[in-house]
Scaffold this motif. Structure first.
Motif, PDB file in Angstrom:
ATOM      1  N   ALA A  86      82.027-106.098  39.420  1.00 39.84           N
ATOM      2  CA  ALA A  86      80.764-105.986  38.731  1.00 39.84           C
ATOM      3  C   ALA A  86      79.686-106.576  39.563  1.00 39.84           C
ATOM      4  N   PHE A  87      79.863-106.295  40.893  1.00 37.25           N
ATOM      5  CA  PHE A  87      78.718-106.896  41.650  1.00 37.25           C
ATOM      6  C   PHE A  87      77.749-106.155  42.000  1.00 37.25           C
ATOM      7  N   SER A  88      77.590-104.770  41.539  1.00 39.34           N
ATOM      8  CA  SER A  88      76.561-104.256  41.612  1.00 39.34           C
ATOM      9  C   SER A  88      75.626-103.956  40.262  1.00 39.34           C
ATOM     10  N   THR A  89      76.309-104.767  39.329  1.00 39.89           N
ATOM     11  CA  THR A  89      75.404-105.086  38.093  1.00 39.89           C
ATOM     12  C   THR A  89      74.003-105.915  38.100  1.00 39.89           C
ATOM     13  N   ARG A  90      73.450-106.281  37.444  1.00 34.40           N
ATOM     14  CA  ARG A  90      72.144-107.153  37.275  1.00 34.40           C
ATOM     15  C   ARG A  90      72.130-108.046  36.318  1.00 34.40           C
ATOM     16  N   ILE A  91      71.567-109.410  36.705  1.00 31.17           N
ATOM     17  CA  ILE A  91      71.231-110.509  35.637  1.00 31.17           C
ATOM     18  C   ILE A  91      69.681-110.446  35.342  1.00 31.17           C
ATOM     19  N   THR A  92      69.554-111.007  34.162  1.00 34.92           N
ATOM     20  CA  THR A  92      67.924-111.599  34.098  1.00 34.92           C
ATOM     21  C   THR A  92      68.127-113.059  33.919  1.00 34.92           C
ATOM     22  N   TYR A  93      66.816-113.467  33.996  1.00 35.19           N
ATOM     23  CA  TYR A  93      66.563-115.090  33.909  1.00 35.19           C
ATOM     24  C   TYR A  93      65.197-115.333  33.530  1.00 35.19           C
ATOM     25  N   VAL A  94      64.966-116.303  33.211  1.00 35.33           N
ATOM     26  CA  VAL A  94      63.442-116.901  32.788  1.00 35.33           C
ATOM     27  C   VAL A  94      63.014-117.934  33.749  1.00 35.33           C
TER      28      VAL A  94
END
Length: 425
Positions: free
Chosen positions: A158-166
């Motif tokens: 899952a290394f090429s996935t993305r995260i989101t944060y604020v």
């Protein structure tokens, strides 16, 4: 710490202001697993002349997973065309070896190539090549790590996935989309008012979140590629805690339009919400089970916040968490095996993982202000926010808590992480 945790729930229920600050990350592995595969990732030939150190990114990805341990490659000069001296690499303690190269193409793109070797058996395990722009060099490294991870563990990487944060800085809130290692952050939205509860759509094209820009909590969906937004829930009272159904057609939300905070289902394109339960308690923080049959949520119907489960059609709910007197922020692993949540223990808020089939609970952290857990799409890692050395930061942890990695902001606080789905290649 207690106030921090309460803040999460209150943000969702009442619309109180949450916090954070800027981002720029560095990965630090801070734990050691029991069984780790020793792997040597040789410096890619030509990588010194390109902006990204491909081998270092690959190795960091693999080590952060908790499944791998890096082996020293100093002095090695190999590329994907080299047949390695497997006896030498066995002496170095490696079970596997990665070699590769990166070079500039005539059209300005970069040619990234690699090969994976089983040095125990002396076998070539295959390789790939990518022609990418400079902006996608890091993505190519993550894809290489995905290939290696799947080849050697049998599980999808899952290394090429993305995260989101604020984040929040100088009274400015920003919603970020970043690589799964926290690097390469791109601002998706900036606002003078709080942004909370970002949640990825199942196909990764949209993020639902709560914005306070109209001076009250309102739910939007946001197209990641275009930035186009759609107002989904702006009813009387509070509109909060959006969660996508597995088919992406429905959002579960918490609304107070009819009095106390209650769960509703609403079409992902907007429309009239459908109430899921009738009771006098506070129900919030819904998340869908991966099979789409149940919704997990937080309720104080038993006198204190606990996690419950009920059918997506609504109706009777059953309690899921029984250890501890205050459990919030549920997250279900995509394989349906694990429930991650935050539990208050002696006044500290700590990440826990419950195996749903057995009911076994594992305390994952020794920190005291954990929040907002979210699983990687392969169910092997959890990203969460916490406080470390006086600053707020993002961490990843394996589901057994034995290996953790820090994705640290250099200049401030970070909140509300969410891990996106697998992306189409």
């Amino acid at each position: 710490m207690q106030m921090m945790k309460k803040r999460i729930l209150l943000c969702l229920l009442v619309g109180m202001t949450c916090l954070p600050v800027l981002a720029q990350f560095r990965v630090e592995v801070s734990g050691v697993g029991l069984t780790q595969l020793p792997i040597a990732v040789s410096a890619f030939r030509g990588q010194d002349s390109v902006p990204q150190k491909i081998a270092a990114i690959v190795q960091a990805d693999l080590e952060r997973s908790g499944q791998f341990r890096g082996v020293d490659t100093v002095g090695a000069a190999l590329d994907e065309g080299t047949r390695p001296d497997v006896a030498l690499w066995r002496q170095k303690g490696a079970d596997s070896l990665v070699t590769g190269s990166v070079s500039r193409l005539a059209d300005g793109r970069y040619d990234v190539r690699f090969r994976l070797w089983d040095v125990v058996r002396g076998q070539d395990l295959g390789g790939q090549s990518y022609a990418v722009t400079q902006a996608d060099l890091r993505l190519s490294a993550h894809r290489i790590a995905d290939f290696i991870y799947e080849k050697l563990t049998g599980d999808k990487g899952a290394f090429s996935t993305r995260i989101t944060y604020v984040t929040k800085a100088a009274q400015r809130y920003q919603l970020w989309v970043a690589d799964a290692d926290g690097e390469n952050a791109q601002s998706a939205l900036a606002s003078p008012e709080p942004i909370i509860s970002p949640a990825w759509s199942p196909n990764g094209s949209q993020i639902a979140y709560v914005s306070f820009e109209s001076r009250k909590p309102v739910v939007y969906t946001h197209d990641v590629a275009t930035g186009k937004r759609r107002l989904i829930a702006n009813f009387r009272g509070s509109n909060s805690a959006p969660a996508w159904s597995p088919d992406g057609r429905t959002l579960a939300v918490t609304l107070s339009r009819d009095g106390g905070s209650q769960l509703y289902a609403i079409d992902a394109g907007g429309g009239e919400p459908r109430r899921l339960a009738q009771n006098s308690s506070i129900d919030t923080e819904p998340v869908y089970a991966p099979d789409g049959k149940n919704i997990y949520f937080v309720s104080d119907r038993g006198g204190a916040p606990q996690i419950y489960r009920m059918p997506v059609t609504g109706g009777g709910a059953e309690r899921v968490t029984f250890t501890g007197t205050y459990n919030i922020s549920p997250a279900i692993s995509p394989d349906g095996r694990w429930l991650a949540y935050i539990s208050r223990v002696s006044g500290a808020f700590k990440l826990h993982v419950l195996e749903l089939a057995s009911g076994a609970v594992t305390a994952i952290t020794d920190t005291t202000a954990d929040e907002s857990p979210s699983f990687a799409p392969n169910s092997r890692l959890i990203v969460y926010a916490t406080q470390s050395q006086g600053r707020e930061a993002l961490m990843t942890a394996t589901v057994d808590g034995k290996v953790k990695a820090r994705l640290a902001g250099q200049n401030g606080d970070i909140r509300e992480p969410g891990w996106g789905p697998f992306q189409k290649q």
